[in-house]
Each structure stands twice: as structure tokens, then as C-alpha cells.
Design a protein around this motif. Structure first.
Motif, PDB file in Angstrom:
ATOM      1  N   TYR A 172      -4.795   0.702  -9.167  1.00 13.19           N
ATOM      2  CA  TYR A 172      -3.917   1.488  -8.290  1.00 13.19           C
ATOM      3  C   TYR A 172      -2.640   1.862  -9.051  1.00 13.19           C
ATOM      4  CZ  TYR A 172      -7.202  -0.189  -4.841  1.00 13.19           C
ATOM      5  OH  TYR A 172      -8.365  -0.472  -4.165  1.00 13.19           O
ATOM      6  N   GLN A 173      -2.847   2.476 -10.202  1.00 17.95           N
ATOM      7  CA  GLN A 173      -1.729   2.845 -11.069  1.00 17.95           C
ATOM      8  C   GLN A 173      -0.760   3.780 -10.346  1.00 17.95           C
ATOM      9  OE1 GLN A 173      -2.717   3.964 -15.187  1.00 17.95           O
ATOM     10  NE2 GLN A 173      -4.796   3.245 -14.804  1.00 17.95           N
ATOM     11  N   GLY A 174       0.514   3.507 -10.498  1.00 10.10           N
ATOM     12  CA  GLY A 174       1.546   4.345  -9.903  1.00 10.10           C
ATOM     13  C   GLY A 174       1.974   3.917  -8.522  1.00 10.10           C
ATOM     14  N   ALA A 175       1.154   3.123  -7.827  1.00 10.36           N
ATOM     15  CA  ALA A 175       1.523   2.683  -6.482  1.00 10.36           C
ATOM     16  C   ALA A 175       2.477   1.500  -6.570  1.00 10.36           C
ATOM     17  CB  ALA A 175       0.284   2.285  -5.689  1.00 10.36           C
ATOM     18  N   PRO A 176       3.482   1.433  -5.707  1.00  3.55           N
ATOM     19  CA  PRO A 176       4.326   0.236  -5.646  1.00  3.55           C
ATOM     20  C   PRO A 176       3.486  -0.969  -5.199  1.00  3.55           C
ATOM     21  CG  PRO A 176       5.349   2.091  -4.500  1.00  3.55           C
ATOM     22  CD  PRO A 176       3.939   2.490  -4.790  1.00  3.55           C
ATOM     23  N   ILE A 177       3.536  -2.044  -5.967  1.00  6.70           N
ATOM     24  CA  ILE A 177       2.716  -3.223  -5.693  1.00  6.70           C
ATOM     25  C   ILE A 177       3.591  -4.466  -5.742  1.00  6.70           C
ATOM     26  CG2 ILE A 177       0.697  -4.582  -6.382  1.00  6.70           C
ATOM     27  CD1 ILE A 177      -0.368  -2.151  -7.854  1.00  6.70           C
ATOM     28  N   VAL A 178       3.380  -5.374  -4.801  1.00  8.17           N
ATOM     29  CA  VAL A 178       4.001  -6.688  -4.864  1.00  8.17           C
ATOM     30  C   VAL A 178       2.891  -7.729  -4.829  1.00  8.17           C
ATOM     31  CG1 VAL A 178       4.360  -6.824  -2.350  1.00  8.17           C
ATOM     32  CG2 VAL A 178       5.725  -8.248  -3.882  1.00  8.17           C
ATOM     33  N   TYR A 179       3.018  -8.752  -5.679  1.00 13.76           N
ATOM     34  CA  TYR A 179       2.074  -9.869  -5.751  1.00 13.76           C
ATOM     35  C   TYR A 179       2.779 -11.105  -5.205  1.00 13.76           C
ATOM     36  CZ  TYR A 179      -0.247  -6.713  -9.043  1.00 13.76           C
ATOM     37  OH  TYR A 179      -0.845  -5.623  -9.630  1.00 13.76           O
ATOM     38  N   THR A 180       2.168 -11.750  -4.212  1.00 18.55           N
ATOM     39  CA  THR A 180       2.813 -12.888  -3.575  1.00 18.55           C
ATOM     40  C   THR A 180       1.887 -14.099  -3.526  1.00 18.55           C
ATOM     41  OG1 THR A 180       2.088 -12.481  -1.288  1.00 18.55           O
ATOM     42  CG2 THR A 180       4.010 -11.249  -2.063  1.00 18.55           C
ATOM     43  N   LEU A 181       2.503 -15.271  -3.386  1.00 19.22           N
ATOM     44  CA  LEU A 181       1.757 -16.504  -3.152  1.00 19.22           C
ATOM     45  C   LEU A 181       1.562 -16.648  -1.653  1.00 19.22           C
ATOM     46  CD1 LEU A 181       0.522 -19.136  -4.274  1.00 19.22           C
ATOM     47  CD2 LEU A 181       2.789 -20.181  -3.997  1.00 19.22           C
ATOM     48  N   ALA A 182       0.326 -16.429  -1.185  1.00 20.82           N
ATOM     49  CA  ALA A 182       0.037 -16.451   0.243  1.00 20.82           C
ATOM     50  C   ALA A 182      -1.451 -16.720   0.430  1.00 20.82           C
ATOM     51  CB  ALA A 182       0.413 -15.113   0.892  1.00 20.82           C
ATOM     52  N   PRO A 183      -1.817 -17.962   0.748  1.00 20.80           N
ATOM     53  CA  PRO A 183      -3.233 -18.300   0.885  1.00 20.80           C
ATOM     54  C   PRO A 183      -3.944 -17.436   1.927  1.00 20.80           C
ATOM     55  CG  PRO A 183      -1.915 -20.280   0.794  1.00 20.80           C
ATOM     56  CD  PRO A 183      -0.952 -19.135   0.909  1.00 20.80           C
ATOM     57  N   VAL A 184      -5.190 -17.079   1.608  1.00 22.13           N
ATOM     58  CA  VAL A 184      -6.025 -16.279   2.498  1.00 22.13           C
ATOM     59  C   VAL A 184      -6.658 -17.206   3.531  1.00 22.13           C
ATOM     60  CG1 VAL A 184      -7.842 -14.518   2.531  1.00 22.13           C
ATOM     61  CG2 VAL A 184      -6.420 -14.798   0.510  1.00 22.13           C
ATOM     62  N   CYS A 185      -7.172 -16.637   4.617  1.00 23.53           N
ATOM     63  CA  CYS A 185      -7.621 -17.445   5.750  1.00 23.53           C
ATOM     64  C   CYS A 185      -8.870 -18.275   5.461  1.00 23.53           C
ATOM     65  CB  CYS A 185      -7.848 -16.561   6.972  1.00 23.53           C
ATOM     66  SG  CYS A 185      -9.084 -15.262   6.733  1.00 23.53           S
ATOM     67  N   PRO A 198     -10.499 -20.683   2.515  1.00 21.89           N
ATOM     68  CA  PRO A 198     -10.107 -21.300   1.244  1.00 21.89           C
ATOM     69  C   PRO A 198     -10.845 -20.760   0.025  1.00 21.89           C
ATOM     70  CG  PRO A 198     -10.332 -22.973   2.945  1.00 21.89           C
ATOM     71  CD  PRO A 198     -10.831 -21.686   3.545  1.00 21.89           C
ATOM     72  N   GLN A 199     -12.083 -20.298   0.181  1.00 24.39           N
ATOM     73  CA  GLN A 199     -12.841 -19.806  -0.967  1.00 24.39           C
ATOM     74  C   GLN A 199     -12.360 -18.442  -1.458  1.00 24.39           C
ATOM     75  OE1 GLN A 199     -16.858 -20.181   0.688  1.00 24.39           O
ATOM     76  NE2 GLN A 199     -17.288 -21.756  -0.833  1.00 24.39           N
ATOM     77  N   TRP A 200     -11.593 -17.745  -0.625  1.00 24.48           N
ATOM     78  CA  TRP A 200     -11.035 -16.471  -1.067  1.00 24.48           C
ATOM     79  C   TRP A 200      -9.792 -16.735  -1.906  1.00 24.48           C
ATOM     80  CZ3 TRP A 200     -11.859 -14.128   4.366  1.00 24.48           C
ATOM     81  CH2 TRP A 200     -13.038 -13.360   4.368  1.00 24.48           C
ATOM     82  N   LEU A 201      -9.812 -16.304  -3.134  1.00 19.49           N
ATOM     83  CA  LEU A 201      -8.696 -16.502  -4.047  1.00 19.49           C
ATOM     84  C   LEU A 201      -7.670 -15.387  -3.948  1.00 19.49           C
ATOM     85  CD1 LEU A 201     -10.767 -17.578  -7.191  1.00 19.49           C
ATOM     86  CD2 LEU A 201      -9.758 -19.052  -5.428  1.00 19.49           C
ATOM     87  N   ILE A 202      -8.078 -14.237  -3.411  1.00 16.66           N
ATOM     88  CA  ILE A 202      -7.220 -13.057  -3.424  1.00 16.66           C
ATOM     89  C   ILE A 202      -7.552 -12.162  -2.233  1.00 16.66           C
ATOM     90  CG2 ILE A 202      -8.828 -11.804  -4.944  1.00 16.66           C
ATOM     91  CD1 ILE A 202      -6.356 -10.467  -6.236  1.00 16.66           C
ATOM     92  N   GLU A 203      -6.521 -11.495  -1.726  1.00 16.67           N
ATOM     93  CA  GLU A 203      -6.672 -10.499  -0.664  1.00 16.67           C
ATOM     94  C   GLU A 203      -5.631  -9.421  -0.906  1.00 16.67           C
ATOM     95  OE1 GLU A 203      -7.423 -11.796   3.429  1.00 16.67           O
ATOM     96  OE2 GLU A 203      -5.693 -10.583   4.065  1.00 16.67           O
ATOM     97  N   MET A 204      -5.917  -8.219  -0.444  1.00 18.34           N
ATOM     98  CA  MET A 204      -4.933  -7.142  -0.530  1.00 18.34           C
ATOM     99  C   MET A 204      -4.971  -6.285   0.721  1.00 18.34           C
ATOM    100  SD  MET A 204      -6.504  -4.128  -3.007  1.00 18.34           S
ATOM    101  CE  MET A 204      -5.451  -2.852  -2.256  1.00 18.34           C
ATOM    102  N   GLU A 205      -3.884  -5.589   0.957  1.00 19.58           N
ATOM    103  CA  GLU A 205      -3.806  -4.566   1.990  1.00 19.58           C
ATOM    104  C   GLU A 205      -3.117  -3.362   1.373  1.00 19.58           C
ATOM    105  OE1 GLU A 205       0.070  -4.837   4.499  1.00 19.58           O
ATOM    106  OE2 GLU A 205      -0.864  -6.822   4.602  1.00 19.58           O
ATOM    107  N   CYS A 206      -3.269  -2.218   2.005  1.00 22.15           N
ATOM    108  CA  CYS A 206      -2.565  -1.037   1.493  1.00 22.15           C
ATOM    109  C   CYS A 206      -2.432   0.015   2.581  1.00 22.15           C
ATOM    110  CB  CYS A 206      -3.261  -0.455   0.263  1.00 22.15           C
ATOM    111  SG  CYS A 206      -4.900   0.249   0.569  1.00 22.15           S
TER     112      CYS A 206
END
Length: 394
Positions: free
Chosen positions: A357-370, A372-380
């Protein structure tokens, strides 16, 4: 449907801007839709300059004013991602003109705070102080017969997560009812931040499902685009924090729900009640709200357990499939929030998501997903410049 008054040619230009305001040492990464009723999403952070956090936030807030002046826009809402919200929230200035959300989801780039701001170029943006203290205030954007209503940072500081979720939704419903609106017909997007998500998410799920059922929201009707993610409110007794966006003045044909059945299953199949995504078509553009999305397949199974690289790639693939269903793609994405369970996965996640997603403003945060086996989630959020002349422009 017959098109009458809205066959107008609109001039758009989508622009990206990565600015360093050297006098205040603030970076602002933005994506901007340039037109008469312009929209801008920006991620801002202040470089540490040896002062305390209060002074850093003053500079950060001044950066918001700089962006607003540079692009001739007004802030509609702000979300502060903080490393220690309970101790840091007191330094956030009170806003009288826009909705504010403060959440403990530590930014993973080393900053104590990152600020996401949504701006609009419109003369009629105002903030209303609500009688209901839970809801706090409502920021309203009025234009072309639409009312866009933003409420952020809602908390109830007593009871379990089920009780708090129920009370939050009831309070929000009551405030909408004062305007002859309701959650089922008008709420388009929600954010649920859950303290200790591994423990408290189940209560949220039950309370939300019960509330929605009472209001006629079922698997046979529709749900609402949403993110339910780990995050600690500044109020220590609050287990759940709610943010909402509602829309008034639209035709039901403007709303479409996104499913991507080749990649994702309906959420109700595993007991939760939200839409994978929602698109809202206006006469001059289309807004696409992608819910929190992880590495999942169309059977509801976690894919690539334990592999952050492959989970990040599958997550992006799922999001792109939802965007494509709405006639959009990565180039239309205006902002991205990435949630990680483990800070050690930051570098890999940034390489994959940042490239995609080049060019889009992105923030990466420490926030566990609902899960436990999911290591990563995103919204946009994406904006496509192809509107439908059957509808009023934004």
C-alpha cells in the motif's frame, strides 16, 4: 432509477504528501483527494526533541493546524495511538471542533504517540455536546443533504465487557434516536477497542449480538463494518471503548456490503456480527470501509499459523479482494492501521504492508487480534473517484 440533477463532471486529483514541518519537527504523511469537497487522511508524529511529552503533543497538535492550513481543510476526527494512555491522556488538549479518540495501542516505530486525522474541505462542520455523557459529543459534516456523524472515545467505567458493550450501544442508540436515526439504518462503521482482548472479547461478542438482534440486525439483514481489537482505554475501569460513524440523508441503494466469498466466510458462521466491508456510493465518489481483516480463509479458518510473513501476505490478499468487489484497489487506499500481537513482527509486517500500500498513510501498533493464532490484522479506508450520477455528490 432515473438520473435527474446529478449528471455533472467532477475534477479529482489524488495526491500523496510526506511533509516534515521543520520548525516544529513534525512529520505528516497524507493522502489527499483534491476536489471541491476534498478529503484528506494524515498520520502525524513528532520527533523527540528532549522535552517532556506535553510539549511533544503541543507540537503534534500544531502539526494538525499546519496540515489544515496547507490543504484548506478542517479536522473531523482525531485518534491518538499512545504507549501509556492512562498516564498520557491528560496531555491531550480538549477539542471543541472535532471528535477525539485516545487509545493505548503503542506505535511500533518508537514514538510515544502517533496521530491519525481525517480532514474534509467543507464549510459546515460542527461539534455538538451531547446530553449523554457516555457519547460525549458528535462531530457533524453537513453537505448536499447528507449528515455524517462521528462519535469517538465512548466508555462506560463499570461492569464486565458484556455490560459495558450493551451500555455503550444503548447510549449511542439513544443519541441517534434524538435525531430520528438508529444504529440499524444509519451506523456504517464501528470500532471496538478491548482491554485484554483474549479475556474480554467474548463478552463484547455476546452483548453486541444481543443488541443487534433486538434492533433487527441479523444474518438475514445486514451487520456493520467493524474492527474489534485489543486496546486499552485511558479510563482504567473501562474494558471496552467504542467509536462510530453514521450517515443520514442517503438512499438505501447507495450502501453495499462486501463479502469476497472466494477468500472469506460470513462472520456469523463463527459467531460474530459484523460485515467484512461496506461501500457507500455517492454521486462523485465511493467510500470503502474495510473491517479488521486477518489471515483467514472462506471456511473461517486461520491460515498460516505461526508465520507472520505468510499471514501478512494473505491478509493483504483478502483486503484487496474486498476492495476489488467494491471496484477499488490498493491505489485507492487513503489510510491503513496495522495491528500486531508481537512487536518482534514489526519489521516483516512493515516490509510487506508498506510495499503493498505504497503512498498510503500507515500506522503499525501493538494490539492483539481477537484470535490468539492471528499474528496480524489490518483495516483501511479507500476512496474511489468513480461515483454514480443517480446519487447526490458527497
Amino acid at each position: 432509477m432515473i438520473s435527474l440533477a446529478f449528471t455533472v463532471t467532477y475534477s479529482f486529483m489524488k495526491r500523496e504528501d510526506n511533509v516534515f514541518f521543520c520548525d516544529i519537527h513534525v512529520h505528516a504523511t497524507s493522502r489527499f483527494l483534491e476536489c471541491e469537497t476534498a478529503e484528506l487522511h494524515s498520520m502525524l508524529y513528532a520527533e523527540p526533541c528532549g522535552e517532556d511529552l506535553a510539549a511533544q503533543i503541543v507540537r503534534l497538535r500544531k502539526g494538525v493546524d499546519y496540515v489544515a492550513e496547507q490543504w484548506d481543510v478542517k479536522p473531523v476526527f482525531m485518534r491518538y495511538f499512545m504507549t501509556d494512555a492512562t498516564n498520557q491522556a491528560e496531555y491531550i488538549p480538549e477539542e471543541t471542533d472535532c471528535a477525539v479518540s485516545i487509545i493505548q495501542q503503542p506505535p511500533l516505530d518508537g514514538n510515544k504517540v502517533v496521530l491519525w486525522v481525517y480532514f474534509v474541505r467543507c464549510s459546515n462542520i460542527y461539534n455538538v455536546k451531547e446530553k449523554n455523557a457516555v457519547v460525549g459529543s458528535t462531530t457533524v459534516v453537513e453537505h448536499n443533504g447528507y449528515k455524517h456523524l462521528w462519535n469517538m472515545g465512548m466508555c462506560v467505567p463499570q461492569g464486565g465487557s458484556d455490560y459495558q458493550t450493551s451500555e455503550l450501544l444503548n447510549a449511542y442508540e439513544a443519541v441517534l434516536a434524538e435525531r430520528n436515526l438508529n444504529i440499524a439504518d444509519h451506523c456504517q462503521r464501528t470500532w471496538f477497542f478491548v482491554r485484554d482482548v483474549d479475556t474480554n472479547y467474548a463478552g463484547l461478542v455476546v452483548a453486541r449480538r444481543d443488541n443487534f438482534t433486538e434492533q433487527g440486525l441479523t444474518s438475514d439483514t445486514h451487520y456493520i463494518a467493524s474492527t474489534g481489537i485489543g486496546g486499552s482505554p485511558a479510563e482504567t475501569k473501562a474494558l471496552v471503548q467504542l467509536g462510530c460513524y453514521a450517515l443520514d440523508g442517503y438512499q438505501k441503494e447507495q450502501i453495499k456490503y462486501l463479502y469476497a466469498p472466494t477468500h472469506l466466510n460470513p462472520t456469523y458462521e463463527y459467531g460474530v456480527t459484523f460485515e467484512r466491508g461496506t461501500s457507500i456510493e455517492f454521486g462523485d465518489r465511493k467510500h470503502v470501509y474495510i473491517s479488521g481483516t486477518a489471515s483467514i480463509n472462506n471456511k473461517g479458518e486461520v491460515v498460516h499459523v505461526g508465520n507472520i510473513k505468510k499471514q501478512a501476505e494473505r491478509m493483504c490478499e483478502n483486503v484487496d479482494t474486498l476492495l476489488a468487489e467494491a471496484g477499488s484497489g490498493p491505489a485507492d487506499v487513503m489510510q491503513v492501521i496495522v495491528y500486531l500481537r508481537d512487536i518482534a513482527d514489526y519489521k516483516v509486517a512493515k516490509e510487506i504492508v508498506g510495499y503493498h500500500y505504497q503512498g498510503a498513510p500507515i500506522v503499525y501498533t501493538l494490539a492483539p487480534v481477537c484470535r490468539p493464532q492471528w499474528l496480524i490484522e489490518m483495516e483501511c479506508i479507500a476512496i474511489n473517484e468513480k461515483g454514480n450520477p443517480d446519487f447526490k455528490p458527497f
